[in-house]
Design a protein around this motif. Sequence first.
Motif, PDB file in Angstrom:
ATOM      1  N   LYS A   1       4.724   6.057   3.489  1.00 44.35           N
ATOM      2  CA  LYS A   1       3.343   5.921   3.039  1.00 44.35           C
ATOM      3  C   LYS A   1       2.537   7.166   3.422  1.00 44.35           C
ATOM      4  CE  LYS A   1       3.667   0.928   3.692  1.00 44.35           C
ATOM      5  NZ  LYS A   1       3.749   0.537   2.306  1.00 44.35           N
TER       6      LYS A   1
ATOM      7  N   ALA B   1       0.827  -1.212   0.000  1.00 42.51           N
ATOM      8  CA  ALA B   1       0.000   0.000   0.000  1.00 42.51           C
ATOM      9  C   ALA B   1       0.860   1.260   0.000  1.00 42.51           C
ATOM     10  CB  ALA B   1      -0.918   0.004   1.211  1.00 42.51           C
TER      11      ALA B   1
ATOM     12  N   ASP C   1      -5.485   3.106  -0.837  1.00 43.37           N
ATOM     13  CA  ASP C   1      -5.381   1.843  -1.568  1.00 43.37           C
ATOM     14  C   ASP C   1      -5.329   0.656  -0.602  1.00 43.37           C
ATOM     15  OD1 ASP C   1      -2.713   2.059  -0.730  1.00 43.37           O
ATOM     16  OD2 ASP C   1      -1.958   2.486  -2.730  1.00 43.37           O
ATOM     17  N   LEU C   2      -5.419   0.941   0.700  1.00 42.00           N
ATOM     18  CA  LEU C   2      -5.601  -0.071   1.748  1.00 42.00           C
ATOM     19  C   LEU C   2      -6.415   0.581   2.854  1.00 42.00           C
ATOM     20  CD1 LEU C   2      -5.042  -2.798   3.201  1.00 42.00           C
ATOM     21  CD2 LEU C   2      -3.019  -1.691   4.198  1.00 42.00           C
TER      22      LEU C   2
END
Length: 179
Positions: free
Chosen positions: A72, A45, A115-116
């Motif tokens: 992230k 992710a 995306d997660l």
Amino acid sequence: MLTKKAQRQQRIQQLVELSQQPALKQAQEAMILKQLAASSAFQAATVIGITLSQSIEYQTQPVIELARQLGKTVVVPKTLPKRQMAFYELTPTTELIESDFGVLEPVATVVRVPDLMIVPGLAFTDDGWRLGFGGGYYDRYLAQNPMPTIALALKPQQKAASDWTVDPFDIRINQVIKG
């Protein structure tokens, strides 16, 4: 079979009891964080959706810090009218306000889609069914924005199988990480 409302009250009480045993709760959280960090979904992710936790919940700040250390982007939800929500980037300078639910939410304008999604809840089954807090926000969001999902389950949140009604609109969680 208990109603969902009765199940929620029972789980909240069990989480309150666990939070009164900080060493035990922290040990479970550390075990979960280690498993999350090793998971392929987390590693792959780039934009992680996560809540800012309440005191009885799994404490999400260590997850947020780990995600940032790994480069992230972390995004957190803000509730919107009609039981909708959107996610906004969380940085060290993000302004937060308390929502009507007592949860800190960002004061932001640029929507980000993760995306997660690390999905909160009160109980999770081994096969991914979730008993949420009752608003349907995550089920609606995930139906409109399909993505990999992970739940972080402290011992009182873990169930082998559902003993609540699973509704047709409930979204199954891809992976339940247990402490």
